[in-house]
Design an enzyme around this catalytic site. Structure first.
Site, PDB file in Angstrom:
ATOM      1  N   ARG A   1       0.821  -1.212   0.000  1.00 61.30           N
ATOM      2  CA  ARG A   1       0.000   0.000   0.000  1.00 61.30           C
ATOM      3  C   ARG A   1       0.854   1.260   0.000  1.00 61.30           C
ATOM      4  O   ARG A   1       0.474   2.263  -0.604  1.00 61.30           O
ATOM      5  CB  ARG A   1      -0.979  -0.051   1.177  1.00 61.30           C
ATOM      6  CG  ARG A   1      -2.076  -1.079   0.907  1.00 61.30           C
ATOM      7  CD  ARG A   1      -3.062  -1.299   2.039  1.00 61.30           C
ATOM      8  NE  ARG A   1      -4.103  -2.225   1.552  1.00 61.30           N
ATOM      9  CZ  ARG A   1      -5.027  -2.803   2.317  1.00 61.30           C
ATOM     10  NH1 ARG A   1      -5.072  -2.550   3.622  1.00 61.30           N
ATOM     11  NH2 ARG A   1      -5.926  -3.619   1.791  1.00 61.30           N
TER      12      ARG A   1
ATOM     13  N   TYR B   1      -6.496  -0.258  -6.809  1.00 57.89           N
ATOM     14  CA  TYR B   1      -5.399  -1.174  -6.443  1.00 57.89           C
ATOM     15  C   TYR B   1      -5.304  -1.434  -4.947  1.00 57.89           C
ATOM     16  O   TYR B   1      -5.409  -0.498  -4.150  1.00 57.89           O
ATOM     17  CB  TYR B   1      -4.066  -0.519  -6.805  1.00 57.89           C
ATOM     18  CG  TYR B   1      -3.523  -0.756  -8.190  1.00 57.89           C
ATOM     19  CD1 TYR B   1      -3.894  -1.835  -8.958  1.00 57.89           C
ATOM     20  CD2 TYR B   1      -2.579   0.123  -8.708  1.00 57.89           C
ATOM     21  CE1 TYR B   1      -3.339  -2.015 -10.226  1.00 57.89           C
ATOM     22  CE2 TYR B   1      -2.022  -0.050  -9.975  1.00 57.89           C
ATOM     23  CZ  TYR B   1      -2.400  -1.131 -10.721  1.00 57.89           C
ATOM     24  OH  TYR B   1      -1.861  -1.302 -11.961  1.00 57.89           O
ATOM     25  N   GLU B   2      -4.987  -2.672  -4.589  1.00 59.39           N
ATOM     26  CA  GLU B   2      -4.629  -3.021  -3.202  1.00 59.39           C
ATOM     27  C   GLU B   2      -5.681  -2.599  -2.192  1.00 59.39           C
ATOM     28  O   GLU B   2      -5.375  -2.111  -1.106  1.00 59.39           O
ATOM     29  CB  GLU B   2      -3.291  -2.364  -2.800  1.00 59.39           C
ATOM     30  CG  GLU B   2      -2.090  -2.884  -3.537  1.00 59.39           C
ATOM     31  CD  GLU B   2      -1.780  -4.343  -3.212  1.00 59.39           C
ATOM     32  OE1 GLU B   2      -2.173  -4.825  -2.138  1.00 59.39           O
ATOM     33  OE2 GLU B   2      -1.150  -5.000  -4.054  1.00 59.39           O
ATOM     34  N   GLY B   3      -6.941  -2.809  -2.550  1.00 59.60           N
ATOM     35  CA  GLY B   3      -8.031  -2.422  -1.652  1.00 59.60           C
ATOM     36  C   GLY B   3      -8.565  -1.068  -2.058  1.00 59.60           C
ATOM     37  O   GLY B   3      -7.871  -0.067  -1.919  1.00 59.60           O
TER      38      GLY B   3
ATOM     39  N   GLN C   1     -10.497   0.596   2.223  1.00 56.62           N
ATOM     40  CA  GLN C   1      -9.571   1.293   3.131  1.00 56.62           C
ATOM     41  C   GLN C   1     -10.350   2.007   4.231  1.00 56.62           C
ATOM     42  O   GLN C   1      -9.933   2.038   5.387  1.00 56.62           O
ATOM     43  CB  GLN C   1      -8.737   2.333   2.358  1.00 56.62           C
ATOM     44  CG  GLN C   1      -7.909   1.784   1.214  1.00 56.62           C
ATOM     45  CD  GLN C   1      -6.846   0.810   1.654  1.00 56.62           C
ATOM     46  OE1 GLN C   1      -6.304   0.933   2.752  1.00 56.62           O
ATOM     47  NE2 GLN C   1      -6.563  -0.180   0.820  1.00 56.62           N
TER      48      GLN C   1
END
Lengths: 603, 603
Positions: free
Chosen positions: A298, A441-443, A448
């Site tokens: 992240r 991306y990435e959550g 988040q």
């Protein structure tokens, strides 16, 4: 004409003056380094960025990867770039000496990523290899380490993170790729993965997937997922080359709106019942392993977003200085006067200051978080735990703020160009497309936000926010010593109070277990939290700048740099911070509006 | 799978129930029409949109116009579409019977544009022809009218607006294209134009540029610019075909990020000293003529933005209903439960409601403005002047709000799709690219903001805002009669007061002539003004919906539609209106921050 794509001076300011990276070298793990070695690594990244990446920004966008005869071809510069990165030791910069790395702090390592992504974010290959290799060095056995890691850090083999499946995007507990144990301790892998970045390409001799799969009979949900190494070519002593094809078929390459330099692959494993996977660590520990890497990943996405927005800002600034258009507002009637560069229009300056405030604020937050990451590794006992808690609390913000505000910032860069910004004549339209993936991306930002409000704010009785507010109060106290900073310190203090009020007003929903209600506006809370956290980062920068102005008697560029920092801090407080008023009003508002029928939405 | 791209029911609601288009038929000019003919025109547009436009959305994006051997080739469907539009009388829908039109109100005509642009905004050709033809019918002599207009309205000749030059984007007073009088009353044209949409293509037999140029010896600045018809092929009695080439050379076609279906041309006139232009109206009146058309053009851009955002919303809604992902937040631990469609996650519903609130609010404002446009043509005396003043005041908002908020709305549509939204597998990435030009077209948001605060708010002693606030107060009074609407009426009333306070706090700068300071945050004022104006539009819609619920005892879809309207109004007031708090705080803040040196920005 060549434009700058980042400010070297700002990186030096953040790394050394604000966040004092050198302090880390007092710890054993980083003791081989000093200010010089940190700077050398950044220079080495800058050289690669300047020569092998930035010149190919457009070219790599215009020649997207294509799947032909089962293999993906990418731009030839990518092979050269990967080799240069490997040779310079930059893929392994953050790895321990034991693993063939440079044992550098994440503070430096993540800024290497920032420089590279600012130059050409379509060439994100190295970061993926390093993330994948880090999973092996952290949890893999010595054999996996010896066989895979040197090639990945050397830039000849590509690493990937193979998590997402067609039916399991944000919900990793629903992964269905299967792993069947074989007598020799390996596993037969069967399933599909989608959106695997760099999941196949001809710039690497092998592709090493770090893949989530479910061992036959494993428990349901998050507790039944294991991590495997699944290479494109697996070792085979009976093959002349030493390798055989591992039946990982490139089923498709996604054509994307941006980040076109890197292929996003759809992969099928086991269509010929011949895909072998090698277990990493313990069975059923795949998700915890992944989550331990999540902060690193992240930070990487946040840095990518900050980097793209920074590059776009410098493009817009250059254009604004050179493009004449109209006369100044107070001189509208001087028809004989030549047109003035648009930077002289207050609305354009406001747009530029917005970009500067957002991008430099985001970058400061990311360096802050990287320092916490480093401290959480070298500290001991309660100090270590506190660093972890702060890191975990700030992580959703450090991923989302640069992404969400970066999208807006690049949009303002494009707007600065007017109609030209919409054309392929300038790179800003590409950056506008590229950055849009970062809030996904990435959550996603929504994920988040749930992580922040639903988990990080409440675990251990809310210890993490207490630690953060204590840190912020220290900065507030420090800033209050300077007359011109005191009003902003007071303002941040009031914002802290406002944020606490918001949290108190939401807590009853969490306590009675109504998670849907508690989290229904979590994304707005994340936005609010992001503003005050970045305001804190601006105040920190302003303190350092004010001190330099008072003690160093700076001249010329130095003077302008420090004054620019204080000016931009003020801009952030006067233009961005007031947004918390509306956000807090909504967050404290008891009216529930996210309950609505499909028909009401559709008609 | 086919998705809806707009709500027919909502168009009916706005046109008939809220804005009562039929009232216009009491005026002579519109007396040939009734509710039925209005609906027939919308049905006819829908048929063309469904059959000739929407199916080619992606295809037209993927096959952008290319310049080959001096001519631009476009997708073959465009010729078919233009002919169908001409045959159906839709290009000339808003023209008088005298000019071969249907004499329809702009309320209906602009909704035709909305439907077409929602189907496929890459096919914006017809609107350009109609705008160009309208300049001829309004200011051109009978010969120009007879020769050009029927072909343009028939869809065989393309019209364009040829304003922008390389050195004169937002600043039309700096146009340098020259016009040299010839003995026969025509003019030799020499110069360059850029960004001319549909400026050359093979789907039309001729291209008719409505071009700004400066007659030799004309006064400097805005008072020396004239309007010409400059065709690609000009009439010539001595040529066998009746036409000769008019030396308008296609120098280049811009490759753009979006709206790829329509070529944006760079044109060079007079490179062989053989371009003839035909004066439209009086010499040196070119800019006033253009400005009289500006409102129409800006309604068009607003409609385009609202249409793209609407299409993206329906894509997102469809996906959210079909895509299963994870479990509901209050059922996180039910691992055996199937995944739930993402529309059941409150954050997704919040994103969808945001899109619905913004797009339907924007569309209502545009229909409101179109009605004022119509009234300003058919009313007399003071009523006419008042309608003009209101129209002019609302115009910058009606152009910018749909554009700026539309960009954000489509971004949320894309976010609803997660990673799939970033791929070319779904149309939302295209719509995200397409809509980004709308805050630039026809005057950037910054220009609109200066127009609003610098001109429209202050002319005639601020009569226009007084008229608007009186209108809004009427709506507030009407809404106050309904218990459930009264809180929102009160809120809007408080917002009016807040806006007036902001204006009062800025006025001293205007009075002392410091235009730069007065307008430095004009864009934020436009944003604030946009929110309260759209809140007003939502309250108007809610009144009509509430009345229908009370008097018509609606069931099924009707019930859901009206309840959805009231729900979305509430969403707008609870989520969007609070943004005015931060905006007003900044606008009333005396600290000037847009004065900063280039060095401070650059280092």
């Amino acid at each position: 004409m060549a434009t700058t794509y980042f400010s070297k001076r700002n990186l030096q300011f953040l790394l050394h003056d604000v966040f004092k990276a050198e302090e880390l070298t007092q710890y054993d793990y980083f003791s081989a380094h000093d200010r010089e070695t940190f700077n050398l690594v950044l220079d080495s990244a800058t050289y690669i960025a300047d020569t092998l990446m930035h010149p190919y920004l457009k070219e790599i966008d215009r020649n997207q990867p294509e799947l032909k005869n089962g293999r993906v071809t990418v731009h030839p510069k990518i092979k050269e770039f990967l080799k240069a990165m490997g040779d310079a030791g930059l893929i392994g910069a953050g790895f321990s000496f034991d693993h063939g790395g440079q044992q550098l702090p994440e503070m430096v390592n993540s800024l290497v990523g920032f420089i590279l992504m600012a130059a050409n974010n379509g060439m994100m290959y190295a970061g993926l290899s390093s993330g994948a290799a880090h999973l092996i060095t952290s949890f893999g056995n010595p054999e996996l380490n010896a066989f895979y890691v040197p090639n990945m850090l050397g830039g000849t083999w590509q690493g990937t993170m193979a998590l997402t499946e067609p039916q399991a995007g944000s919900s990793l507990s629903d992964v269905t790729t299967s792993a069947t144990p074989l007598p020799d301790g390996t596993y037969k892998i069967k399933g599909q993965k989608v959106f695997i970045s760099a999941g196949d390409h001809d710039a690497a001799d092998n592709i090493v997937h770090l893949m989530l799969a479910r061992i036959d009979g494993a428990p349901k949900g998050t507790k039944g997922i294991s991590l495997f190494v699944v290479p494109k070519y697996r070792p085979a002593s009976d093959s002349p080359s030493g390798f055989v094809d591992n039946d990982v078929v490139s089923t498709g390459v996604y054509h994307k709106m941006g980040q076109k330099g890197v292929p996003a692959m759809h992969l099928t494993m086991g269509s010929n019942d011949n895909t072998i996977g090698y277990l990493v660590g313990e069975p059923h520990h795949g998700l915890p392993y992944m989550f331990q890497m999540m902060n690193e990943a992240r930070i990487g996405v946040g840095m990518t977003a900050a980097a793209i927005a920074t590059a776009a800002y410098y493009e817009a600034l250059q254009y604004a200085k050179e493009r004449p258009q109209s006369r100044r507002l107070n001189e509208k009637n001087l028809l004989d006067a030549p047109q003035t560069p648009i930077i002289n229009h207050p609305d354009v300056r406001r747009m530029l200051l917005f970009q500067k405030a957002v991008t430099e604020g985001a970058l400061a937050l990311l360096v802050q978080v990287a320092k916490l990451y480093d401290l959480s590794h070298v500290l001991e006992g309660e100090e270590k735990e506190n660093a972890f808690l702060l890191l975990d609390l700030l992580m959703p913000v450090a991923k989302s703020y640069p992404s969400e505000m970066g999208v807006q910032s690049v949009s303002q860069s494009l707007q600065t160009f007017g109609g030209y910004g919409f054309t392929e004549d300038f790179p800003v339209e590409q950056l506008y497309r590229d950055i849009r993936i970062t809030p996904i991306y990435e959550g996603t930002t929504g994920i988040q936000a749930q992580d922040l409000l639903g988990r990080k704010m409440t675990t251990k009785g809310g210890k993490a926010p207490q630690l953060l507010f204590a840190e912020m109060s220290r900065t507030i106290a420090e800033a209050s010593a300077y007359d011109d900073l005191k009003p902003y310190a007071d303002q941040l203090s009031a914002e802290l109070k406002r944020t606490q009020d918001v949290v108190m007003s939401l807590m009853p929903y969490a306590i009675k277990g109504d998670t849907e209600r508690y989290l229904s506006d979590a994304t707005l809370f994340l936005e609010l939290f992001g503003i005050i956290v970045v305001a804190w980062q601006w105040l920190k920068q302003a303190i350092v700048a004010r001190r330099a102005l008072l003690t160093q008697n700076p001249q010329g560029d130095d003077l302008a740099f420090f004054e620019g920092k204080i000016h931009t801090m003020k801009f952030f407080f006067h233009y961005e911070v007031p947004k918390t008023l509306g956000l807090a009003t909504r967050l404290k508002d008891p009216e529930v509006l996210t309950i609505v029928t499909e028909k009401e939405l559709a008609l």
